[in-house]
Motif scaffolding. Structure first.
Motif, PDB file in Angstrom:
ATOM      1  N   UNK A   1       9.830  18.865   1.531  1.00  0.00           N
ATOM      2  CA  UNK A   1      10.177  20.136   2.175  1.00  0.00           C
ATOM      3  C   UNK A   1       9.579  20.230   3.575  1.00  0.00           C
ATOM      4  N   UNK A   2       8.291  19.896   3.695  1.00  0.00           N
ATOM      5  CA  UNK A   2       7.643  20.003   5.002  1.00  0.00           C
ATOM      6  C   UNK A   2       8.226  19.024   6.006  1.00  0.00           C
ATOM      7  N   UNK A   3       8.475  17.803   5.560  1.00  0.00           N
ATOM      8  CA  UNK A   3       9.013  16.806   6.484  1.00  0.00           C
ATOM      9  C   UNK A   3      10.434  17.199   6.902  1.00  0.00           C
ATOM     10  N   UNK A   4      11.253  17.639   5.942  1.00  0.00           N
ATOM     11  CA  UNK A   4      12.637  18.016   6.271  1.00  0.00           C
ATOM     12  C   UNK A   4      12.659  19.195   7.250  1.00  0.00           C
ATOM     13  N   UNK A   5      11.845  20.232   6.963  1.00  0.00           N
ATOM     14  CA  UNK A   5      11.815  21.397   7.854  1.00  0.00           C
ATOM     15  C   UNK A   5      11.337  20.998   9.239  1.00  0.00           C
ATOM     16  N   UNK A   6      10.334  20.137   9.301  1.00  0.00           N
ATOM     17  CA  UNK A   6       9.779  19.709  10.586  1.00  0.00           C
ATOM     18  C   UNK A   6      10.773  18.876  11.375  1.00  0.00           C
ATOM     19  N   UNK A   7      11.390  17.913  10.694  1.00  0.00           N
ATOM     20  CA  UNK A   7      12.337  17.027  11.376  1.00  0.00           C
ATOM     21  C   UNK A   7      13.538  17.833  11.877  1.00  0.00           C
ATOM     22  N   UNK A   8      14.026  18.757  11.047  1.00  0.00           N
ATOM     23  CA  UNK A   8      15.171  19.562  11.429  1.00  0.00           C
ATOM     24  C   UNK A   8      14.882  20.368  12.701  1.00  0.00           C
ATOM     25  N   UNK A   9      13.682  20.912  12.768  1.00  0.00           N
ATOM     26  CA  UNK A   9      13.319  21.697  13.944  1.00  0.00           C
ATOM     27  C   UNK A   9      13.208  20.816  15.187  1.00  0.00           C
ATOM     28  N   UNK A  10      12.684  19.606  14.969  1.00  0.00           N
ATOM     29  CA  UNK A  10      12.540  18.663  16.071  1.00  0.00           C
ATOM     30  C   UNK A  10      13.899  18.285  16.640  1.00  0.00           C
ATOM     31  N   UNK A  11      14.856  18.063  15.731  1.00  0.00           N
ATOM     32  CA  UNK A  11      16.204  17.697  16.163  1.00  0.00           C
ATOM     33  C   UNK A  11      16.815  18.849  16.961  1.00  0.00           C
ATOM     34  N   UNK A  12      16.659  20.072  16.423  1.00  0.00           N
ATOM     35  CA  UNK A  12      17.198  21.252  17.090  1.00  0.00           C
ATOM     36  C   UNK A  12      16.643  21.350  18.509  1.00  0.00           C
ATOM     37  N   UNK A  13      15.354  21.129  18.625  1.00  0.00           N
ATOM     38  CA  UNK A  13      14.685  21.228  19.910  1.00  0.00           C
ATOM     39  C   UNK A  13      15.255  20.205  20.887  1.00  0.00           C
TER      40      UNK A  13
END
Lengths: 365, 51, 254
Positions: free
Chosen positions: A221-233
């Motif tokens: 969960x933490x990795x997915x949420x983090x990676x998703x935000x990074x991609x968005x950025x």
């Protein structure tokens, strides 16, 4: 908020939240102990203290797992925000249940003996290093697991003790957030405390499955949420020139905001309120909540996390509150909203840009 | 910087996450019950020497 | 607000309320399921008991070697019975300051018993009230040891007070510190293994001369308590208890 500190600023939602935690914890422990006592008849039953120790440990880990899941879930979908709102009470409950477990274990396993109980927790099993010629598997199996639990409990204590907004303000949100990031370390320590403790005596797959499964869910969960935000950025990253077109007026619903990511800058929240557009920092002064995901309520930008409010035109909380956030210069050209990426000092008044509605848009007439 | 903090968050988990899972797996693999024998009745082979 | 935006101090929008209620119900049911599964999967901790409701009175002969014990004549044809004497805490019988006498002694204490092994220990609350020298001559002589040959055995070193009933369970890694403290406090170390038929077998651990393990010898044994170990030594039967004569510096881990 800053106006005056009270132990807890109660509202209906917090009361419901806390009542659910209390009922959940009590039911959990009662269910565990009562069913555990009934399970093996007569002389074969486990000792009630053993059952309480196991019930409180299982309960504390369940609570911590929920606490750790809420953060990434809320980042993946704002519908989880209501769970985030009072998460610290869940954290304090985790500490209290863990404290009962740790205190009782110290009393039960380390008390009544020839060594002081607290000293005994660290010294009675002193196999910290492998003995000469000892296989590493045998060393790890015998490793003192209690201190791992103690360190985790100390972290949970520090978090529970500083959980009040008073500490958030006095330690600064940055230091406070970093302190509270230690919960990840505590989680790792607890997983190893159980793995090198109870699981070493266990032969079934049930407990290993529960712990390993929940740990895997938390990590993913933490990795997915983090990676998703990074991609968005990365995608939204707009090059940093003097004035930047960040949105179309038609993309902004009234009273809604939009989060804008500029390369090498803090995120900016652009809000439309009626025929005006304002831009402020996306970072709430309370706990760094994402203001751009908030709404304008009663003329104020309202944070989706804890409802902290700021006037869009100057980034100041309405009196009597005193929070301020940085503001940005903004203007409208045609249907484009332009923002100057240079942040103004928190609380600086900026004239909102006006939207001049042109007649003849599709749908009008 | 919040962005830096957020990125640190992700790094924490990219580092700590696998560490937790590997620690857990290695810890499980050293259970004596998983490999050898225990002292529990019925589970222990006994090597007897002659009197 | 008409859409699903949530502010803690305002009323929750209807659609959001339905979602949050679902999540909360799922969490509560999930937690209940975890509690149920976790509690029902616990292995049975054995049928040991420490009956603190009633003291029993046993009359016999006191010995302090290898450990504080009371020897009682067995039933006709059976070997003498031996009761290990311990305190209410994690301290062995040596801490009771028992009278040095060859006369018969009556001891009242709470019995610790486990399954087929029967009562193995007596916990003595107060030496003044619970130990009485009867003044009568010896009623049970020290049993004669019967040598059973050397053996190499796999098992676990436990403290008999917890293992036979004071703690449930009183063995394994979680209990290691408690067992270590008990043995450090003078409760005689015992070795739990299985005999050739797979039935549990218990050996009182003594040194190679048959004396109780104390001082340095005891400290050499402590790090191995509750771990999976292999012991080699001379087996003997003394009364109704088995003993294993070991060199604590030669304990092997498995």
């Amino acid at each position: 908020m800053t106006h005056a500190y009270r132990a807890v600023q109660w509202n209906k939602h917090k009361r419901t939240y806390d009542a659910l935690i209390a009922v959940g914890v009590v039911l959990f422990i009662a269910l565990f102990v009562v069913v555990g006592l009934l399970q093996h008849e007569g002389d074969h039953a486990a000792h009630p203290v053993t059952l309480i120790l196991r019930a409180t440990s299982t309960c504390a880990i369940t609570l911590l797992t929920i606490v750790l899941a809420i953060g990434p879930l809320a980042r993946l979908s704002p519908r989880f925000n209501p769970l985030l709102y009072n998460r610290r009470h869940l954290g304090v409950s985790t500490f209290l249940v863990a404290l009962v477990h740790g205190g009782l274990a110290t009393f039960w396993y380390h008390g009544f003996g020839v060594v002081d109980p607290v000293t005994s927790v660290f010294t009675t099993n002193a196999n910290y290093l492998p003995a000469e010629g000892q296989r590493w598997q045998s060393w790890l199996h015998g490793f003192p697991y209690q201190p791992l639990g103690v360190f985790a409990l100390i972290i949970l204590f520090l978090m529970a003790a500083t959980s009040h907004d008073f500490w958030l303000k006095n330690l600064s949100p940055r230091v406070w957030k970093n302190l509270h990031t230690l919960v990840y370390l505590a989680y790792g320590l607890i997983v190893m405390h159980v793995t090198l403790g109870f699981l070493q005596d266990d032969v079934s797959v049930v407990y290993a499955g529960l712990l390993g499964g929940s740990a895997a869910v938390i990590v993913v969960l933490h990795v997915v949420a983090g990676v998703r935000e990074n991609i968005k950025e990365g995608q939204d990253g707009i090059a940093n020139t003097e004035w930047v077109a960040v949105a179309k007026i038609d993309d902004l619903e009234d009273a809604h905001g939009k989060v804008v990511c500029l390369k090498n800058h803090e995120r900016i929240a652009v809000f439309r309120h009626g025929d005006k557009v304002s831009a402020v920092s996306n970072v709430c002064a309370h706990q760094n909540g994402p203001l751009g995901e908030g709404r304008i309520i009663d003329g104020c930008i309202t944070c989706p996390w804890h409802g902290y409010q700021y006037r869009p035109e100057d980034g100041q909380s309405p009196p009597p509150y005193t929070e301020t956030i940085p503001t940005y210069r903004v203007r409208v050209e045609g249907r484009d909203i332009l923002v100057n990426p240079e942040a103004l000092p928190p609380g600086t008044a900026v004239e909102p840009a006006l939207i001049h509605e042109t007649v003849g848009e599709a749908g009008d007439a | 910087m919040i962005r830096a903090q957020r990125r640190r968050h992700l790094w924490w988990w990219l580092l700590l996450g696998p560490l937790i899972l590997v620690g857990f797996a290695v810890g499980l693999s050293v259970r004596p019950s998983a490999s050898a024998t225990t002292a529990r009745p019925g589970a222990t082979p006994t090597q007897e020497a002659s009197p | 607000m008409r859409d699903a935006f949530y502010v803690g101090y305002l009323r929750m929008p209807k659609r959001l309320r339905a979602f949050v209620t679902t999540v909360v119900v799922v969490l509560l049911l999930g937690a209940g399921a975890v509690a149920l599964v976790a509690t029902t999967q616990q292995p049975a901790p054995g049928d040991g008991t420490w009956d603190l409701s009633e003291k029993i009175k046993v009359t016999g002969t006191l010995t302090t070697e290898p450990y504080a014990m009371l020897t009682v004549p067995g039933k006709p044809g059976a070997p003498p019975r031996q009761f290990l004497l311990v305190t209410m805490g994690k301290v062995g019988g040596a801490g009771l300051d028992l009278p040095a006498t060859d006369d018969a002694v009556s001891i009242t204490g709470y019995p610790i018993a486990r399954g087929a092994a029967g009562t193995v220990l007596l916990t003595v609350e107060s030496p003044e009230d619970d130990v009485a020298v009867s003044g009568k001559p010896v009623i049970a002589r020290d049993p004669v040891p019967v040598a059973l040959g050397t053996a190499t055995l796999d098992g676990e070193i436990v403290d008999p007070k917890c293992y036979f009933g004071a703690m449930k369970p009183g063995q394994g890694k979680v209990h290691k510190a408690c067992a270590t403290l008990c043995i450090q406090g003078g409760i005689p170390p015992m070795f739990v293994t299985t005999d050739a038929d797979g039935a549990p077998a218990y050996y009182l651990l003594v040194d190679e001369q048959g004396h109780g393990l104390r001082g340095e010898a005891l400290h050499a044994l402590l790090p191995f308590v509750a771990d999976p170990v292999r012991l080699t030594g001379q087996r003997e039967r003394v009364g109704d208890l088995l003993r294993l004569r070991i060199d604590p510096r030669m304990i092997e881990r498995r």
